[in-house]
Write a protein that holds these residues in place. Structure first.
Motif, PDB file in Angstrom:
ATOM      1  N   SER A  16       0.829  -1.217   0.000  1.00 48.17           N
ATOM      2  CA  SER A  16       0.000   0.000   0.000  1.00 48.17           C
ATOM      3  C   SER A  16       0.856   1.258   0.000  1.00 48.17           C
ATOM      4  N   ASP A  17       2.149   1.135   0.309  1.00 47.60           N
ATOM      5  CA  ASP A  17       3.078   2.276   0.275  1.00 47.60           C
ATOM      6  C   ASP A  17       4.035   2.214  -0.921  1.00 47.60           C
ATOM      7  N   LYS A  77      -5.520  -0.153   0.177  1.00 45.24           N
ATOM      8  CA  LYS A  77      -5.627   1.301   0.374  1.00 45.24           C
ATOM      9  C   LYS A  77      -7.037   1.702   0.797  1.00 45.24           C
ATOM     10  N   LYS A  81      -8.545   2.928   5.036  1.00 45.54           N
ATOM     11  CA  LYS A  81      -9.389   4.056   5.463  1.00 45.54           C
ATOM     12  C   LYS A  81     -10.496   3.574   6.404  1.00 45.54           C
ATOM     13  N   GLN A  84      -8.972   2.964   9.783  1.00 42.38           N
ATOM     14  CA  GLN A  84      -8.759   4.227  10.476  1.00 42.38           C
ATOM     15  C   GLN A  84     -10.069   4.785  11.031  1.00 42.38           C
ATOM     16  N   HIS A  89      -8.723   7.151  13.797  1.00 43.20           N
ATOM     17  CA  HIS A  89      -7.374   7.619  13.477  1.00 43.20           C
ATOM     18  C   HIS A  89      -7.419   8.419  12.181  1.00 43.20           C
ATOM     19  N   SER A  90      -6.739   9.558  12.153  1.00 45.78           N
ATOM     20  CA  SER A  90      -6.683  10.353  10.930  1.00 45.78           C
ATOM     21  C   SER A  90      -5.241  10.460  10.451  1.00 45.78           C
ATOM     22  N   GLY A  91      -5.065  10.973   9.256  1.00 50.25           N
ATOM     23  CA  GLY A  91      -3.728  11.112   8.697  1.00 50.25           C
ATOM     24  C   GLY A  91      -3.339   9.895   7.880  1.00 50.25           C
ATOM     25  N   LYS A  92      -2.053   9.782   7.595  1.00 41.34           N
ATOM     26  CA  LYS A  92      -1.539   8.686   6.773  1.00 41.34           C
ATOM     27  C   LYS A  92      -1.585   7.374   7.557  1.00 41.34           C
ATOM     28  N   PHE A  93      -1.964   6.305   6.873  1.00 37.18           N
ATOM     29  CA  PHE A  93      -1.933   4.987   7.513  1.00 37.18           C
ATOM     30  C   PHE A  93      -0.470   4.674   7.826  1.00 37.18           C
ATOM     31  N   PRO A  94      -0.145   4.289   9.076  1.00 37.96           N
ATOM     32  CA  PRO A  94       1.256   4.308   9.503  1.00 37.96           C
ATOM     33  C   PRO A  94       2.126   3.102   9.162  1.00 37.96           C
ATOM     34  N   TYR A  95       1.592   2.090   8.532  1.00 42.57           N
ATOM     35  CA  TYR A  95       2.439   0.962   8.144  1.00 42.57           C
ATOM     36  C   TYR A  95       1.926   0.355   6.841  1.00 42.57           C
TER      37      TYR A  95
END
Length: 199
Positions: A16-17, A77, A81, A84, A89-95
Motif C-alpha cells: 500500500s506504500d 488502500k 481508510k 482508520q 485515526h486520521s492522517g496517513k496509515f502508519p504501516y
C-alpha cells in the motif's frame, strides 16, 4: 517454513506504500510481519485497528510493522481508510500492507490457512506473526487460524522479552512483564553472574 534463528528470506513486493525490498525496508530496526486472511472483514479490521493504536508503543521499541494478505494494493488502500475510521485515526496509515494475490509469500512462509477459502475456492492467509531482528534473523513465529484474533499486547510483551534477552544473559519466566524479575541463563556460572549482576 523459516526456522528460529534463520535469516528471514528477502523478497520484493507491492504494498500500500509502493514497492519494497523487505531487507532494505527493515534497515537496522526490528520488524514484525503479520498476515491476515482478507481485507474488509470484521476480525481483521479489529486487529489492524489495534495495531494502528499501538504504533507508538512499537516505535518506542524500534519496531517497524508490516501487514500482508492476498488482496491487491487498491483493496488495501481502501480498507485502510475503514480501519482508520473504525479506531478514530486520521492522517496517513502508519504501516504498509503487502499484496500477495498469487499466495507466493503465503506458501513460502507457511502462512496458508487450509480451512478458510475465498469465493473462488483459493486459500486465505492465516494470522501469522513473524518477529525479525535487526540482523534479519527470525526471533519468533506464531500461527493463528483465521477464526482467532491475536492479542497484540502479548506481542508487545514478547518484543520486550526478546530485546532484553538479546542484550543480557537472562531468560524471562511465564507471564513476565518489563520490570519483573528474570533469571540468569544456565550457561552463566555463579562467579560470572556475580560480576554481571551484583554491584
Amino acid at each position: 517454513m523459516v526456522n528460529l534463528g534463520d535469516v528471514f528470506p528477502n523478497f520484493d513486493a507491492d504494498t500500500s506504500d509502493g514497492k519494497i525490498n523487505f531487507h532494505t525496508w527493515i534497515g537496522d530496526k526490528w520488524a514484525i510481519l503479520f498476515s491476515h486472511p482478507a481485507d474488509y472483514t470484521p476480525v481483521c479490521t479489529t486487529e489492524l485497528g489495534r495495531v494502528l493504536k499501538l504504533v507508538p508503543d512499537f516505535e518506542k521499541r524500534n519496531v517497524k510493522l508490516i501487514a500482508l494478505s492476498v488482496d491487491d494494493v487498491e483493496s488495501h488502500k481502501g480498507w485502510a481508510k475503514d480501519v482508520q475510521d473504525f479506531v478514530g485515526h486520521s492522517g496517513k496509515f502508519p504501516y504498509p500492507i503487502v499484496s500477495d494475490p498469487k499466495r507466493d509469500l503465503a506458501v513460502k512462509f507457511g502462512m496458508v490457512d487450509p480451512v478458510e477459502k475465498d469465493g473462488a475456492g483459493m486459500p486465505l492467509t492465516c494470522r501469522a506473526v513473524f518477529i525479525i531482528g535487526p540482523d534479519k534473523k527470525l526471533k519468533l513465529s506464531l500461527l493463528y487460524p483465521a477464526t482467532t484474533g491475536r492479542n497484540f499486547d502479548e506481542i508487545l510483551r514478547v518484543v520486550d522479552s526478546l530485546q532484553l534477552t538479546a542484550t543480557h544473559k537472562v531468560a524471562t519466566p511465564a507471564d513476565w512483564k518489563p520490570g519483573d524479575k528474570c533469571m540468569v541463563v544456565p550457561s552463566v556460572s555463579a562467579e560470572e553472574a556475580k560480576k554481571m549482576f551484583l554491584r
